[in-house]
Every structure is written in structure tokens, then in C-alpha cells.
Design an enzyme around this catalytic site. Structure first.
Site, PDB file in Angstrom:
ATOM      1  CE  LYS A 209      -2.260   1.671   3.676  1.00 52.81           C
ATOM      2  NZ  LYS A 209      -2.386   3.198   4.003  1.00 52.81           N
TER       3      LYS A 209
ATOM      4  CG  ASP B 271      -4.690   4.617   1.403  1.00 55.69           C
ATOM      5  OD1 ASP B 271      -5.659   4.984   1.179  1.00 55.69           O
ATOM      6  OD2 ASP B 271      -4.102   4.185   2.542  1.00 55.69           O
TER       7      ASP B 271
ATOM      8  CE  LYS C  81      -7.738   6.860   3.608  1.00 52.56           C
ATOM      9  NZ  LYS C  81      -6.453   6.519   3.760  1.00 52.56           N
TER      10      LYS C  81
ATOM     11  CG  ASP D  21     -12.186  17.760  -6.370  1.00 59.06           C
ATOM     12  OD1 ASP D  21     -13.122  18.559  -6.830  1.00 59.06           O
ATOM     13  OD2 ASP D  21     -11.002  18.058  -6.221  1.00 59.06           O
TER      14      ASP D  21
ATOM     15  CB  THR E 206     -10.797   4.517  12.040  1.00 63.92           C
ATOM     16  OG1 THR E 206      -9.706   4.813  11.335  1.00 63.92           O
ATOM     17  CG2 THR E 206     -11.702   3.466  11.385  1.00 63.92           C
TER      18      THR E 206
ATOM     19  NE  ARG F 211       1.803   1.642  13.247  1.00 56.96           N
ATOM     20  CZ  ARG F 211       0.881   2.484  13.838  1.00 56.96           C
ATOM     21  NH1 ARG F 211       1.367   3.270  14.740  1.00 56.96           N
ATOM     22  NH2 ARG F 211      -0.592   2.196  13.700  1.00 56.96           N
TER      23      ARG F 211
END
Ligand code: C5P
Length: 240
Positions: free
Chosen positions: A34, A61, A63, A66, A120, A212
Site C-alpha cells: 500500500k 491509497d 483517497k 472531489d 476511523t 508496523r
């Protein structure tokens, strides 16, 4: 589909050289990566060429959010980069998502089009303040997921805790791309509602986005192997 094809590693590095180091270290253990805004911008988009030249598959990614025309133009360029999947904000609306699907399918049939519902980072209070609504986060997220499906999008980003509900309501073909995954041996970091890779698969996640536990691990290759093993255990349990 094997376990390796379910794992997307989040390359959350500001510098391209650090991302490249990890990809090289992992050799053929992983295929899907990603790329977010930070790495994409800081590498002037070059990370995409690097990953493609090394036969890796990309979740871009960025996002997009518009008006329909602008978003679909950006989407065409993402699709032309031949990425495996990319995403737009479902709050851009059904007209925007429908236009993205239409334009991308005209030129490219393979990129999976994924919608982001409610970030989130939003709390219930912030949702009420921002959107002046009495609806809960879950109601809003489910509504946006439904609109995404109706627009022809291929799936959404969601928590592993919601993947089952999405599958039940929107069908098994509607893809669930799930961050918030943590093996028992990894630190939770700032993730709140986590699930293990095995349980995430059992609970209906198609793709697991993990950062991570791999990128900060002193032995990332071993971490990837362990996660893939767990994913495969989950797949077997799910089939039986
Ligand atoms: O390091 P970690 O495994 O927490 O990384 C998860 C990745 O998924 C990060 O790139 C993060 O930005 C992304 N993500 C997330 N939660 C969302 C959407 C995306 O953690 N709701």
C-alpha cells in the site's frame, strides 16, 4: 487464493529509500504493497514505477475526494498506472463514484475500485458536529457502503469487526479491505479495535492491511511469514 495474496503491506515511510529497503528485504515473501499520500508525494510518484518494475502489486491509497469530473480524471490516471486497487471517499457521493466506475471501466478492467466510508479517526461527537446528524457512525458507514456498491464500486475499507456485516448485507463479492490487524505477538500501537489475522479472515476480510507489525519489526521477513501462516489457517477454518 493463497495467504500471500491476502496481505497488503502498508509502506508508511516518508523516504522512498526506506520503502525500497523493506521491499528488498522481503524479497518474494510479499506481493502487495500500500502506497499512501506521504510516500507517493515524497517520491514524486516514483515508488509506483519501482514496485511495478519489481512485479509487485499496488494499493494506491490516495483517497480521492472531489467533484465527479475531477475525481474521475484522477481515477483514470490511477487506473492507467495499472495499480491493483485504489480508493475514493464514498462521501463524494453516488454520482461521483458512478462516474469513476464508468470512466475507469472504459479504459481498464482490472483495478479494484475501493471506497472509504467514515474515517476511523472520527468519534461519534465529531460526526454529529461535522455532519449535523443523529445517525451513528455505523449507520453512516453502512449507508455509504451500500451507496458504493450501488455505484458499481468493488469494495470498501472497513474494520475487521465490520467485515462480516458488510458481507452479509452487500454480498460476498463486495471486497473488504481491512486495516486494524494485529497478530498476538505484535504491539497494538494506536489501533483501537484490532483483530488477529486469522480471526480477521474468518470474520470476512478479503485483504488485510498491515503496517508496523512488519515495517517496525527487526525481522520483517519472519513477521510476514507468520502473518501469512495465520491467514492460511483462517482460510482453512473458513472453508471447513
Ligand atoms: O501500522 P498499521 O498496521 O497500524 O497500519 C495500518 C495502515 O492502514 C496505515 O497505513 C493506516 O493509515 C491505514 N488505515 C488504518 N485505518 C483506517 C484506514 C487506513 O489504519 N481506517
Amino acid at each position: 487464493m493463497n495467504g500471500k495474496d491476502r496481505l497488503i503491506i502498508a509502506l508508511d515511510f516518508p523516504k522512498m529509500e526506506d520503502a525500497v529497503k523493506l521491499v528488498e528485504k522481503l524479497e518474494n515473501e510479499a506481493t502487495f504493497y500500500k502506497v499512501g499520500l506521504e510516500l507517493f508525494l515524497n517520491s514524486n510518484g516514483e515508488i509506483i514505477k519501482y514496485l511495478k518494475d519489481n512485479n509487485k502489486k499496488i494499493f494506491l491509497d490516495l483517497k480521492f475526494h472531489d467533484i465527479p469530473n475531477t475525481t474521475s480524471m484522477a481515477a483514470i490516471f490511477a487506473a492507467k498506472k495499472d495499480v491493483f486497487m485504489f480508493n475514493v471517499h464514498a462521501t463524494g457521493g453516488k454520482k461521483m463514484m458512478t462516474k469513476v466506475v464508468e470512466e475507469v471501466r472504459k479504459i481498464n478492467n482490472s483495478s479494484l475500485l475501493i471506497a472509504v466510508t467514515i474515517l476511523t479517526s472520527f468519534s461519534e461527537e465529531e460526526i454529529k458536529e461535522t455532519f449535523k446528524t443523529k445517525a451513528s457512525i455505523q449507520e453512516l458507514a453502512m449507508n455509504l457502503a451500500t451507496l458504493s456498491k450501488e455505484s458499481g464500486m468493488n469494495g470498501i475499507v472497513c474494520s475487521p469487526w465490520e467485515a462480516n456485516l458488510i458481507k452479509e448485507n452487500l454480498g460476498d463479492d463486495f471486497k473488504t479491505v481491512c486495516p486494524g490487524v494485529r497478530p498476538l505477538w505484535a504491539a497494538t500501537n494506536d489501533q483501537q479495535r484490532i483483530m488477529t489475522p486469522k480471526n480477521a479472515i474468518i470474520n470476512g476480510c478479503d485483504f488485510l492491511v498491515v503496517g508496523r507489525p512488519i515495517t517496525k519489526n527487526e525481522d520483517p521477513k519472519k513477521a510476514v511469514k507468520l502473518i501469512i501462516k495465520e491467514i492460511e489457517e483462517g482460510l482453512i477454518l473458513k472453508i471447513n
